[in-house]
Design a protein around this motif. Structure first.
Motif, PDB file in Angstrom:
ATOM      1  N   LEU A   1      23.016  51.134   5.531  1.00 16.93           N
ATOM      2  CA  LEU A   1      22.124  52.053   6.226  1.00 16.93           C
ATOM      3  C   LEU A   1      22.843  53.348   6.603  1.00 16.93           C
ATOM      4  CD1 LEU A   1      19.374  52.773   7.271  1.00 16.93           C
ATOM      5  CD2 LEU A   1      19.860  51.468   9.351  1.00 16.93           C
ATOM      6  N   GLU A   2      24.063  53.234   7.123  1.00 19.07           N
ATOM      7  CA  GLU A   2      24.823  54.451   7.443  1.00 19.07           C
ATOM      8  C   GLU A   2      25.023  55.301   6.197  1.00 19.07           C
ATOM      9  OE1 GLU A   2      28.403  53.145   9.403  1.00 19.07           O
ATOM     10  OE2 GLU A   2      27.448  53.199  11.377  1.00 19.07           O
ATOM     11  N   ARG A   3      25.294  54.641   5.063  1.00 18.27           N
ATOM     12  CA  ARG A   3      25.485  55.386   3.810  1.00 18.27           C
ATOM     13  C   ARG A   3      24.180  55.973   3.295  1.00 18.27           C
ATOM     14  NH1 ARG A   3      29.496  51.057   1.751  1.00 18.27           N
ATOM     15  NH2 ARG A   3      31.442  51.917   2.512  1.00 18.27           N
ATOM     16  N   GLU A   4      23.088  55.276   3.543  1.00 16.92           N
ATOM     17  CA  GLU A   4      21.781  55.796   3.120  1.00 16.92           C
ATOM     18  C   GLU A   4      21.402  57.023   3.940  1.00 16.92           C
ATOM     19  OE1 GLU A   4      18.541  55.646   0.551  1.00 16.92           O
ATOM     20  OE2 GLU A   4      20.211  54.251   0.575  1.00 16.92           O
ATOM     21  N   ILE A   5      21.710  56.992   5.215  1.00 13.70           N
ATOM     22  CA  ILE A   5      21.408  58.124   6.100  1.00 13.70           C
ATOM     23  C   ILE A   5      22.280  59.322   5.748  1.00 13.70           C
ATOM     24  CG2 ILE A   5      21.535  58.936   8.496  1.00 13.70           C
ATOM     25  CD1 ILE A   5      20.838  55.987   9.301  1.00 13.70           C
ATOM     26  N   SER A   6      23.538  59.060   5.418  1.00 12.54           N
ATOM     27  CA  SER A   6      24.467  60.137   5.087  1.00 12.54           C
ATOM     28  C   SER A   6      25.164  59.814   3.760  1.00 12.54           C
ATOM     29  CB  SER A   6      25.503  60.294   6.203  1.00 12.54           C
ATOM     30  OG  SER A   6      26.358  61.371   5.910  1.00 12.54           O
ATOM     31  N   PRO A   7      24.479  60.076   2.644  1.00 13.95           N
ATOM     32  CA  PRO A   7      25.053  59.710   1.344  1.00 13.95           C
ATOM     33  C   PRO A   7      26.266  60.546   0.927  1.00 13.95           C
ATOM     34  CG  PRO A   7      22.989  60.886   1.061  1.00 13.95           C
ATOM     35  CD  PRO A   7      23.163  60.665   2.527  1.00 13.95           C
ATOM     36  N   ARG A   8      26.395  61.734   1.513  1.00 21.10           N
ATOM     37  CA  ARG A   8      27.544  62.615   1.244  1.00 21.10           C
ATOM     38  C   ARG A   8      27.893  63.308   2.545  1.00 21.10           C
ATOM     39  NH1 ARG A   8      23.837  63.871  -2.259  1.00 21.10           N
ATOM     40  NH2 ARG A   8      23.460  65.934  -1.426  1.00 21.10           N
ATOM     41  N   PRO A   9      29.126  63.804   2.647  1.00 18.11           N
ATOM     42  CA  PRO A   9      29.478  64.553   3.856  1.00 18.11           C
ATOM     43  C   PRO A   9      28.508  65.713   4.078  1.00 18.11           C
ATOM     44  CG  PRO A   9      31.431  64.115   2.536  1.00 18.11           C
ATOM     45  CD  PRO A   9      30.242  63.674   1.718  1.00 18.11           C
ATOM     46  N   LYS A  10      28.064  65.853   5.287  1.00 14.85           N
ATOM     47  CA  LYS A  10      27.152  66.922   5.716  1.00 14.85           C
ATOM     48  C   LYS A  10      25.739  66.785   5.153  1.00 14.85           C
ATOM     49  CE  LYS A  10      30.875  70.117   6.585  1.00 14.85           C
ATOM     50  NZ  LYS A  10      31.441  71.417   6.394  1.00 14.85           N
ATOM     51  N   ALA A  11      25.434  65.697   4.461  1.00 16.75           N
ATOM     52  CA  ALA A  11      24.073  65.437   3.989  1.00 16.75           C
ATOM     53  C   ALA A  11      23.498  64.345   4.885  1.00 16.75           C
ATOM     54  CB  ALA A  11      24.079  64.978   2.538  1.00 16.75           C
ATOM     55  N   ILE A  12      22.590  64.716   5.765  1.00 16.89           N
ATOM     56  CA  ILE A  12      22.009  63.774   6.720  1.00 16.89           C
ATOM     57  C   ILE A  12      20.512  63.673   6.448  1.00 16.89           C
ATOM     58  CG2 ILE A  12      21.676  63.204   9.159  1.00 16.89           C
ATOM     59  CD1 ILE A  12      24.620  63.338   8.382  1.00 16.89           C
ATOM     60  N   LEU A  13      20.057  62.478   6.133  1.00 13.86           N
ATOM     61  CA  LEU A  13      18.643  62.244   5.869  1.00 13.86           C
ATOM     62  C   LEU A  13      17.978  61.652   7.111  1.00 13.86           C
ATOM     63  CD1 LEU A  13      19.008  60.643   2.330  1.00 13.86           C
ATOM     64  CD2 LEU A  13      18.502  63.021   2.896  1.00 13.86           C
TER      65      LEU A  13
END
Length: 166
Positions: free
Chosen positions: A59-71
């Motif tokens: 879930l943490e990776r899904e929310i932020s798949p890349r640095p500075k990319a926050i869904l």
């Protein structure tokens, strides 16, 4: 409804050819061999219990798949839910980490609470059963108070106290 010609994974072994009767969305009967004539034939398919992921950083990776990319959390949770169920995972513990450093915004206590609130809020609408696995570092001086509050709110279903000190 009967499903027939299945390979079944059961608690005590594997049944090479079996049938399952589904009633009101639940397994009502399991039998060795084929089902009655009106069954849905499913040759080559295997039926197994849903899988449980006890510690997923998904879930943490899904929310932020890349640095500075926050869904948005809700969107990430629903997208993750579909992928989990498609791979056979029916229960997933989202491992939520807590950092107490002021410069860690992605794993701050506030962000962790926000994620836990969303998981608990949307649980009834999701396909898989999503639960919260709270992860605290042993070196976090505020872990006890934060954990007590989250447990009292009913937001946490599994706790890990970790030690990553050198």
């Amino acid at each position: 409804m009967w499903l027939s010609e299945l390979e079944l994974v059961l608690p005590d072994g594997i049944l090479q050819r079996g049938a399952v009767r589904i009633e009101d969305g639940c397994i009502a009967e399991v039998r060795e061999g084929d089902a009655p004539a009106n069954a849905l034939r499913t040759p080559g398919l295997m039926l197994l219990p849903g899988l449980v992921d006890l510690h997923g950083d998904m879930l943490e990776r899904e929310i932020s798949p890349r640095p500075k990319a926050i869904l948005p959390i809700e969107m990430a949770l629903h997208e993750l839910d579909k992928r989990l169920v498609a791979t056979g995972i029916t229960t997933a513990y989202a491992a939520i980490s807590f950092a107490w450093h002021k410069d860690d915004t992605t794993r701050s206590e506030a962000r962790a609470r926000e994620i836990m609130t969303a998981v608990n809020e949307f649980r009834p609408t999701l396909l898989a059963d999503h639960l919260v696995h709270a992860r605290f570092e042993i070196t976090n001086p505020d872990a006890g108070l934060v954990l007590e509050d989250l447990l009292n709110l009913g937001y946490v279903h599994l706790v890990s106290i970790m030690d990553h000190t050198p």
